[in-house]
Design a protein around this motif. Structure first.
Motif, short mmCIF file in Angstrom:
data_model
loop_
_atom_site.label_atom_id
_atom_site.label_comp_id
_atom_site.label_asym_id
_atom_site.label_seq_id
_atom_site.Cartn_x
_atom_site.Cartn_y
_atom_site.Cartn_z
N LYS A 23 0.86 -1.36 0.15
CA LYS A 23 -0.08 0.12 0.23
C LYS A 23 0.89 1.16 0.21
N GLY A 24 2.26 0.97 -0.15
CA GLY A 24 2.94 2.25 -0.08
C GLY A 24 3.66 2.86 1.22
N TYR A 25 2.93 2.28 2.23
CA TYR A 25 3.02 2.80 3.73
C TYR A 25 4.84 2.61 3.99
N ALA A 26 5.12 1.57 3.77
CA ALA A 26 6.79 1.37 4.09
C ALA A 26 7.62 2.53 3.29
N MET A 27 7.18 2.75 1.78
CA MET A 27 8.13 3.72 1.50
C MET A 27 7.82 5.10 1.93
N GLU A 28 6.70 5.45 2.45
CA GLU A 28 6.34 6.88 2.96
C GLU A 28 7.23 6.90 4.28
N VAL A 29 6.75 5.87 5.08
CA VAL A 29 7.39 6.21 6.36
C VAL A 29 9.07 6.08 6.33
N LEU A 30 9.56 5.21 5.68
CA LEU A 30 11.21 5.18 5.60
C LEU A 30 11.62 6.44 5.02
N THR A 31 11.09 6.83 4.04
CA THR A 31 11.42 8.27 3.24
C THR A 31 11.52 9.13 4.28
N ALA A 32 10.49 9.25 5.13
CA ALA A 32 10.34 10.35 6.40
C ALA A 32 11.41 10.09 7.50
N ILE A 33 11.60 8.84 7.85
CA ILE A 33 12.86 8.55 8.77
C ILE A 33 14.14 8.96 8.27
N ILE A 34 14.40 8.60 7.07
CA ILE A 34 15.69 8.80 6.26
C ILE A 34 15.78 10.39 6.25
N SER A 35 14.77 11.27 5.88
CA SER A 35 14.96 12.47 6.11
C SER A 35 14.89 13.22 7.27
N TYR A 36 14.40 12.74 8.19
CA TYR A 36 14.37 13.33 9.56
C TYR A 36 15.91 12.80 10.10
N ALA A 37 16.45 11.75 9.94
CA ALA A 37 17.82 11.29 10.42
C ALA A 37 18.72 12.29 9.83
#
Length: 87
Positions: A23-37
């Motif tokens: 459903k694209g949730y993993a891509m959305e969440v991981l993109t946000a985590i990487i950006s925040y990190a």
């Protein structure tokens, strides 16, 4: 002996219930985590260990620019290690 020019201090992990796969949730969440990190924590590299048979997670990490590093064994199970550098 394996010589590494960098040390990965952050390990990314994720688990989703099967009903949320595709459903694209993993891509959305991981993109946000990487950006925040990168922006808030000044992280320059991170890694992820994926069960060897989890093809979808491997493809996801590759889409996020992670590169395959090596196979390793954790608790008698074979994993693929992926690394993201130069954030």
């Amino acid at each position: 002996m394996v010589y590494r020019t960098f040390i990965v201090k952050i390990e990314l992990g994720f688990v989703f219930d099967k009903s949320y796969w595709g459903k694209g949730y993993a891509m959305e969440v991981l993109t946000a985590i990487i950006s925040y990190a990168k922006s808030e924590l000044s992280v320059t590299s991170m890694c992820a260990n994926v069960h060897n048979d989890n093809i979808r997670s491997k493809k996801l990490l590759e889409k996020l620019s992670f590169k395959y590093d090596r196979e390793n064994t954790i608790d008698s199970k074979l994993y693929s290690k992926f690394i993201l550098t130069n954030l």
